[in-house]
Design an enzyme around this catalytic site. Structure first.
Site, mmCIF file in Angstrom:
data_model
loop_
_atom_site.group_PDB
_atom_site.id
_atom_site.type_symbol
_atom_site.label_atom_id
_atom_site.label_comp_id
_atom_site.label_asym_id
_atom_site.label_seq_id
_atom_site.Cartn_x
_atom_site.Cartn_y
_atom_site.Cartn_z
ATOM 1 N N VAL A 140 77.892 36.538 109.407
ATOM 2 C CA VAL A 140 79.423 36.308 109.262
ATOM 3 C C VAL A 140 80.012 37.064 108.701
ATOM 4 C CG1 VAL A 140 81.002 34.518 108.517
ATOM 5 C CG2 VAL A 140 78.766 33.568 109.380
ATOM 6 N N ASP B 155 81.735 32.811 119.338
ATOM 7 C CA ASP B 155 81.243 33.456 118.313
ATOM 8 C C ASP B 155 81.750 32.951 117.062
ATOM 9 O OD1 ASP B 155 80.074 36.061 117.195
ATOM 10 O OD2 ASP B 155 82.119 36.226 116.570
ATOM 11 N N LYS C 129 80.183 30.927 113.582
ATOM 12 C CA LYS C 129 80.518 31.461 112.185
ATOM 13 C C LYS C 129 80.958 30.281 111.210
ATOM 14 C CE LYS C 129 80.863 36.273 113.757
ATOM 15 N NZ LYS C 129 81.708 37.402 113.897
#
Length: 398
Positions: free
Chosen positions: A120, A189, A193
């Site tokens: 992250v 994505d 995270k």
């Protein structure tokens, strides 16, 4: 000083960056690199192997760095690493988001460390800091721009009036976007995270597939024209917060104005704001992707493992599943583009709100709704001819 011996799984962009940094670190020795034979580096060919067992069965290896990408094989390699009592460092957000609870438990049981800082925020040290913050803080809210690709696309569209498709092609040519950009542009994505950060912040396991997610593919130049008229920009935000004993999470495009803490986070940069009951507001800002920024976070985890050799780097974690509140119960304002010119119908549907008109855009008008729940908005939108809608984030972190 005795060097710590590591193996790197994967010699792609990030793997090469990790190797480059490790060559300059006196306390780290890379003794094996796993990849396909076609990817072997001739200059260091003696380090390479295409047999995973060569690494897993080597008792001289203290730490395994997984930067393979993908999921199934990477997951297998991660679990195998911990089962062999080796420290694991990974940048794989998909593995972390899916399996963080089981990997954390296995690492603790085997007295080794499972570190995933690079999963992250790239070079931003958000994982380590968030772990420390939860020791003395009750985290109330996280708001992040967590994907450099989408932030680059939206920034270019905002500044230059270029279409989404044009900017995407440019981002792909520059290496900011993959040939298949779906994971980035559809929000997956960033969703993974925020699931990782929410799990850390609130203590229980958040399943990323349960986080409401929208991407940026439907954002148009007209949307940015209206945003400019409102003194706002459009960002893909990944956010989570607790309210009345429930945790809510969402990843979607939002309009934010110049008072918002993430207003000036542009291009491929990432920004993450955290609000806690003791610390108040804090922001993490920096390069969210790229070869060396991500590799830097990976090697930072390697150094952390070196410091805690023979121990488990502490993670406060529960494998209990975090139930998320219903997004339809959340209250916020919305920006809506409405076909035609019936302002009274818009007000009847969405409240007094604010009418927005832009020179050169005809046959429609913009409207900012009164605060309302997502469910109320869904019921109201059928009363007018809605072209599109974008949520508005009015969060004032205080």
């Amino acid at each position: 000083m005795k060097k710590v011996r590591i193996a790197i799984l994967g010699y792609g962009v990030i793997g090469k960056g990790v190797f480059k940094i490790c060559l300059e670190k006196e306390e780290i020795e890379v003794i094996k690199i796993f990849d396909y034979k076609k990817n072997f580096d001739k200059q260091y060919v003696s380090l390479f192997t295409d047999n995973l067992e060569d690494i897993m069965n080597d008792n001289n290896i203290d730490i395994v760095v997984e930067v393979l990408g993908g999921y199934d094989f990477a997951k297998k390699a991660c679990f195998l690493t911990l089962s062999k009592h080796k420290h694991l460092v990974t940048a794989n957000k998909e593995v972390v988001a899916n399996d963080i609870d089981r990997l954390t438990k296995m690492a603790k049981d085997n007295r080794v460390s499972f570190c995933y800082e690079a999963s992250v925020g790239g070079a931003i040290p958000i994982i380590k800091n968030l772990k420390e913050l939860t020791l003395v803080n009750k985290i109330h809210r996280i708001i992040g721009i967590l994907n450099g690709t989408t932030n680059y696309i939206l920034t270019k569209m905002s500044r230059e009036g270029i279409s989404y498709q044009e900017v995407l092609k440019e981002a792909q040519a520059l290496g900011y976007a993959e040939r298949n950009p779906e994971a980035d542009v559809e929000g997956y994505d960033a969703c993974r995270k925020i699931a990782i950060l929410t799990s850390l912040a609130f203590g229980n396991t958040v399943k990323f597939e349960e986080v409401y997610t929208e991407g940026i593919t439907k954002i148009s130049n007209e949307d940015f024209a209206y945003a400019k008229e409102l003194g706002s920009v459009i960002k893909l935000l990944a956010t989570s917060y607790s309210k009345d004993g429930k945790v809510y999470a969402i990843t979607a495009p939002f309009m934010i104005d110049s008072t918002h803490p993430l207003y000036n986070v542009n291009d491929v940069l990432n920004g993450i704001y955290v609000h806690g009951n003791v610390l108040g507001d804090v922001m993490f800002f920096g390069a969210g992707a790229g070869k060396l920024p991500t590799a830097s976070a990976v090697v930072s985890d390697v150094v952390d493992c070196v410091k805690h050799k023979g121990k488990n780097v502490m993670t406060i974690w529960s494998s209990v599943k975090q139930e998320l509140g219903d997004t339809f119960d959340e209250t916020r304002r919305f920006f809506v583009r409405i076909q035609g010119d019936d302002v009274q119908a818009a007000k009847a549907a969405f409240g007094e709100g604010q009418v927005v008109k832009v020179d050169g855009i005809n046959g429609e008008f913009g409207f900012v709704t009164e605060p309302m729940t997502e469910r109320a908005f869904e019921d109201a939108k059928d009363k007018v001819s809605v072209i599109s809608r974008i949520r508005i984030d009015d969060t004032k972190l205080q």
